[in-house]
Motif scaffolding. Structure first.
Motif, short mmCIF file in Angstrom:
data_model
loop_
_atom_site.label_atom_id
_atom_site.label_comp_id
_atom_site.label_asym_id
_atom_site.label_seq_id
_atom_site.Cartn_x
_atom_site.Cartn_y
_atom_site.Cartn_z
N THR A 59 0.83 -1.20 0.00
CA THR A 59 0.00 0.00 0.00
C THR A 59 0.86 1.24 0.00
N GLN A 80 -1.81 -0.91 -4.00
CA GLN A 80 -2.95 -0.07 -3.70
C GLN A 80 -2.48 1.34 -3.34
N VAL A 82 -3.57 4.97 -1.78
CA VAL A 82 -4.58 5.50 -0.87
C VAL A 82 -4.35 7.00 -0.71
N LYS A 286 -5.87 3.51 9.08
CA LYS A 286 -6.10 2.72 7.87
C LYS A 286 -5.12 1.55 7.75
N LEU A 290 -6.22 -2.37 7.47
CA LEU A 290 -5.76 -3.28 6.43
C LEU A 290 -5.10 -4.52 7.02
N GLY A 293 -7.59 -6.95 7.93
CA GLY A 293 -8.43 -7.45 6.85
C GLY A 293 -9.69 -6.65 6.60
N ARG A 294 -9.76 -5.45 7.14
CA ARG A 294 -10.95 -4.61 6.94
C ARG A 294 -10.75 -3.68 5.75
N THR A 295 -11.85 -3.24 5.18
CA THR A 295 -11.80 -2.32 4.05
C THR A 295 -11.59 -0.89 4.56
N ILE A 296 -11.03 -0.05 3.70
CA ILE A 296 -10.77 1.34 4.07
C ILE A 296 -11.31 2.26 2.96
N SER A 297 -11.47 3.50 3.32
CA SER A 297 -11.86 4.52 2.33
C SER A 297 -10.59 5.14 1.74
N LEU A 299 -9.26 4.50 -1.27
CA LEU A 299 -8.55 3.72 -2.29
C LEU A 299 -8.76 4.36 -3.66
N ASP A 301 -8.89 4.52 -7.66
CA ASP A 301 -9.12 3.70 -8.86
C ASP A 301 -8.18 4.22 -9.95
#
Length: 306
Positions: A59, A80, A82, A286, A290, A293-297, A299, A301
């Motif tokens: 990340t 990824q 962020v 964040k 991660l 294993g949780r999702t974060i805002s 990210l 595209d």
């Protein structure tokens, strides 16, 4: 968890110290060529060498809201990226834009000129109903700006690539509604992300769609604006002024026309500065999410650039 920090033209040690304080279990260090590969990285304008050497990086946390410079690098498809959600920048941006809008609306720039010349002047007050403000880009920063302007009772329009709804804002979306948005906005505020599709979006064709005597505020990226087109529209009188905080070359070169143009207000890319404590707290949260294993805002595209 191993974290590396790579900040170009920014002192990295305070960021390292703050991350160590919030994540005592992590191994946090400043990147040097040849450093071991980390799990996560905190970066600002890293060189391609950093990306190439950190090939196993999971990340990349950018310490600003805009990630256009990162996406110009050759990034592994599994990496990824962020961006910061806010971290204290949206309130700064709302302050800056509101100040610029009100300064123009109340004609404070003209009063300042008169005072310098020793003139005690009077100007007929403008009507807010005649000063609709159009905000291009309705992300975190744009939405905060639109909400703040409503508090001063300006009519507010918003434009975004995909349809959005904001209370009290007349929203437009997509290329098919861009001209309608522009023609209904007396003041235009650009807060778009910089992507191949939005580069040079502020040009002769688009800015000419604004009503006569419109005003431009650019607080996004300098490459959104075709500089010669702005100068021509100012000189023709179609635009009456502009406040510019971002430029194609920064610092703005000595002798550039923007420095001395009587209708342009220049500020040195200071509309919304990264606040370290708030940013580090968000990044640390964040990273922990991660690792669990949780999702974060936040990210990014890579297809859209935001």
């Amino acid at each position: 968890m191993k974290i590396t920090v790579c900040l170009t033209n920014i002192k990295p040690e305070p960021w390292v110290d703050s991350l160590r304080a919030l994540l005592p279990q992590a191994d946090v260090s400043v990147w040097q060529p040849g450093s071991p590969v980390a799990d996560h990285a905190v970066v600002w304008a890293p060189p391609q060498q950093f990306i190439d050497e950190q090939a196993g990086l999971k990340t990349l946390f950018n310490i600003g809201a805009g990630v256009d410079a990162l996406l110009q690098l050759r990034l592994p498809p599994t990496l990824q990226v962020v961006r910061l959600d806010d971290a204290g920048m949206s309130v700064q941006m709302a302050e800056y834009v509101s100040h610029a809008v009100i300064r123009h609306f109340r004609e404070f720039d003209a009063y300042e000129r008169d005072v310098r010349e020793g003139k005690w002047s009077y100007r007929k007050p403008n009507l807010r109903a005649d000063f609709s403000v159009g905000v291009m880009g309705l992300g975190v920063l744009g939405a905060r700006v639109a909400k703040t302007l409503q508090a001063f009772e300006f009519p507010v329009n918003g434009w975004s690539r995909s349809a959005k709804q904001l209370p009290g804002v007349q929203c437009f979306a997509g290329a098919q509604q861009l001209n309608a948005f522009l023609s209904s906005s007396r003041v235009l505020v650009n807060l778009l992300p910089l992507t191949p599709e939005t580069e040079n979006v502020l040009n002769q064709a688009t800015l000419s769609q604004l009503p006569p005597h419109a005003y431009l505020i650019n607080v996004a990226r300098g490459r959104h604006l075709v500089e010669d087109d702005l100068l021509a529209l100012l000189d023709s009188g179609h635009l009456v002024g502009a406040t510019l905080d971002v430029f194609r070359t920064e610092p703005l070169p000595a002798g550039h026309a923007f420095w001395t143009h009587p209708k342009i207000t220049v500020t040195p890319h200071t509309s919304a500065r990264t606040l370290r404590d708030e940013s580090v707290a968000q990044i640390a949260q964040k990273m922990l999410a991660l690792e669990q294993g949780r999702t974060i805002s936040g990210l990014v595209d890579p297809r859209t650039g935001y």
